[in-house]
Design a protein around this motif. Structure first.
Motif, mmCIF file in Angstrom:
data_model
loop_
_atom_site.group_PDB
_atom_site.id
_atom_site.type_symbol
_atom_site.label_atom_id
_atom_site.label_comp_id
_atom_site.label_asym_id
_atom_site.label_seq_id
_atom_site.Cartn_x
_atom_site.Cartn_y
_atom_site.Cartn_z
ATOM 1 N N LYS A 67 -0.658 5.931 11.567
ATOM 2 C CA LYS A 67 -0.281 7.171 11.430
ATOM 3 C C LYS A 67 0.672 7.450 10.089
ATOM 4 O O LYS A 67 0.606 8.479 9.635
ATOM 5 N N TYR A 68 1.469 6.445 9.938
ATOM 6 C CA TYR A 68 2.927 6.554 8.991
ATOM 7 C C TYR A 68 2.460 5.733 7.586
ATOM 8 O O TYR A 68 3.063 6.189 6.749
ATOM 9 N N LEU A 69 1.751 4.640 7.694
ATOM 10 C CA LEU A 69 1.686 3.658 6.630
ATOM 11 C C LEU A 69 0.428 4.049 5.597
ATOM 12 O O LEU A 69 -0.540 4.314 6.002
ATOM 13 N N ASN A 70 0.782 3.954 4.480
ATOM 14 C CA ASN A 70 -0.310 4.215 3.492
ATOM 15 C C ASN A 70 -0.029 3.255 2.177
ATOM 16 O O ASN A 70 1.038 2.939 1.940
ATOM 17 N N LYS A 71 -1.236 3.065 1.412
ATOM 18 C CA LYS A 71 -1.061 2.371 0.077
ATOM 19 C C LYS A 71 0.327 2.608 -0.684
ATOM 20 O O LYS A 71 0.526 3.862 -0.984
ATOM 21 N N GLY A 72 0.968 1.674 -1.144
ATOM 22 C CA GLY A 72 2.462 1.886 -2.190
ATOM 23 C C GLY A 72 3.662 2.192 -1.388
ATOM 24 O O GLY A 72 4.589 1.851 -1.989
ATOM 25 N N LYS A 73 3.651 2.348 0.144
ATOM 26 C CA LYS A 73 4.783 2.487 0.751
ATOM 27 C C LYS A 73 5.642 1.177 0.851
ATOM 28 O O LYS A 73 4.956 0.219 0.790
ATOM 29 N N MET A 74 6.985 1.385 0.582
ATOM 30 C CA MET A 74 7.623 0.150 0.786
ATOM 31 C C MET A 74 8.195 0.044 2.121
ATOM 32 O O MET A 74 8.640 1.275 2.743
ATOM 33 N N ILE A 75 8.103 -1.124 2.888
ATOM 34 C CA ILE A 75 8.321 -1.270 4.165
ATOM 35 C C ILE A 75 9.118 -2.758 4.182
ATOM 36 O O ILE A 75 9.070 -3.658 3.495
ATOM 37 N N TYR A 76 9.817 -2.680 5.445
ATOM 38 C CA TYR A 76 10.467 -3.879 5.965
ATOM 39 C C TYR A 76 9.629 -4.419 7.084
ATOM 40 O O TYR A 76 9.153 -3.591 8.105
ATOM 41 N N VAL A 77 9.142 -5.568 7.164
ATOM 42 C CA VAL A 77 8.441 -6.254 8.165
ATOM 43 C C VAL A 77 9.183 -7.441 8.874
ATOM 44 O O VAL A 77 9.490 -8.336 8.101
ATOM 45 N N GLU A 78 9.192 -7.638 10.065
ATOM 46 C CA GLU A 78 9.591 -8.830 10.759
ATOM 47 C C GLU A 78 8.415 -9.354 11.734
ATOM 48 O O GLU A 78 7.711 -8.342 12.224
ATOM 49 N N GLY A 79 7.954 -10.624 11.648
ATOM 50 C CA GLY A 79 7.224 -11.081 12.353
ATOM 51 C C GLY A 79 7.004 -12.595 12.326
ATOM 52 O O GLY A 79 7.927 -13.255 12.312
ATOM 53 N N LYS A 80 5.914 -12.977 12.856
ATOM 54 C CA LYS A 80 5.499 -14.564 12.774
ATOM 55 C C LYS A 80 4.343 -15.066 11.981
ATOM 56 O O LYS A 80 3.345 -14.336 11.801
ATOM 57 N N LEU A 81 4.575 -16.274 11.515
ATOM 58 C CA LEU A 81 3.162 -16.670 10.816
ATOM 59 C C LEU A 81 2.304 -17.209 11.823
ATOM 60 O O LEU A 81 2.738 -17.793 12.686
#
Length: 146
Positions: A67-81
């Protein structure tokens, strides 16, 4: 003692999320994300080093990404490898991905976009993503203290 598997990234999306829906309505969104850092080479020239990351979001987080993300947007991501493998024509392939548990949009929105969202991945299918608290920033006409 168990280990820790935690990844924190801030970067720009390299492509729009690719969203797929599986049996039972479970959604999976995948996209690439670039992180960059700057260094100086031996001659003192500033160079940019970019790393590309494969990001995977599931369920409600995938819906929010769609819904909200598209190419070029700057985001902060947390997760696991996560590393997975598969076999194709007798050749074993491997990929390392970041399985996102949360992300936050970092750029201000334009008038045509919806509110920025910070959301967490949950295993419950009926939990709606919660909008992030919007911060107010001084306008360009405000006097700056410096």
């Amino acid at each position: 003692m168990s280990g820790i598997n935690k990844v924190i990234l801030i970067g720009r999306l390299g492509k729009d999320p690719d969203v797929r829906t599986f049996e039972g309505g479970v959604k999976k969104a995948t996209f690439t994300m670039a992180t960059s850092e700057f260094r100086k080479d031996k001659d003192g020239n500033r160079i940019e080093l970019t790393e590309w990351h494969n990001i995977v979001c599931w369920r409600n987080l995938a819906e929010t990404a769609e819904k909200y993300l598209n190419k070029g947007k700057m985001i902060y991501v947390e997760g696991k490898l996560r590393t997975r493998s598969w076999e194709d024509n007798g050749i074993k392939h491997y990929i390392t991905e970041i399985e996102a548990s949360t992300f936050t949009m970092l750029e201000s929105r334009s008038a045509s976009e919806s509110a920025p969202v910070a959301t967490q991945n949950t295993n419950q299918g009926n939990v709606a993503p919660q909008p992030a608290v919007e911060e107010s920033f001084p306008s360009e006409t405000d006097d700056l203290p410096f």
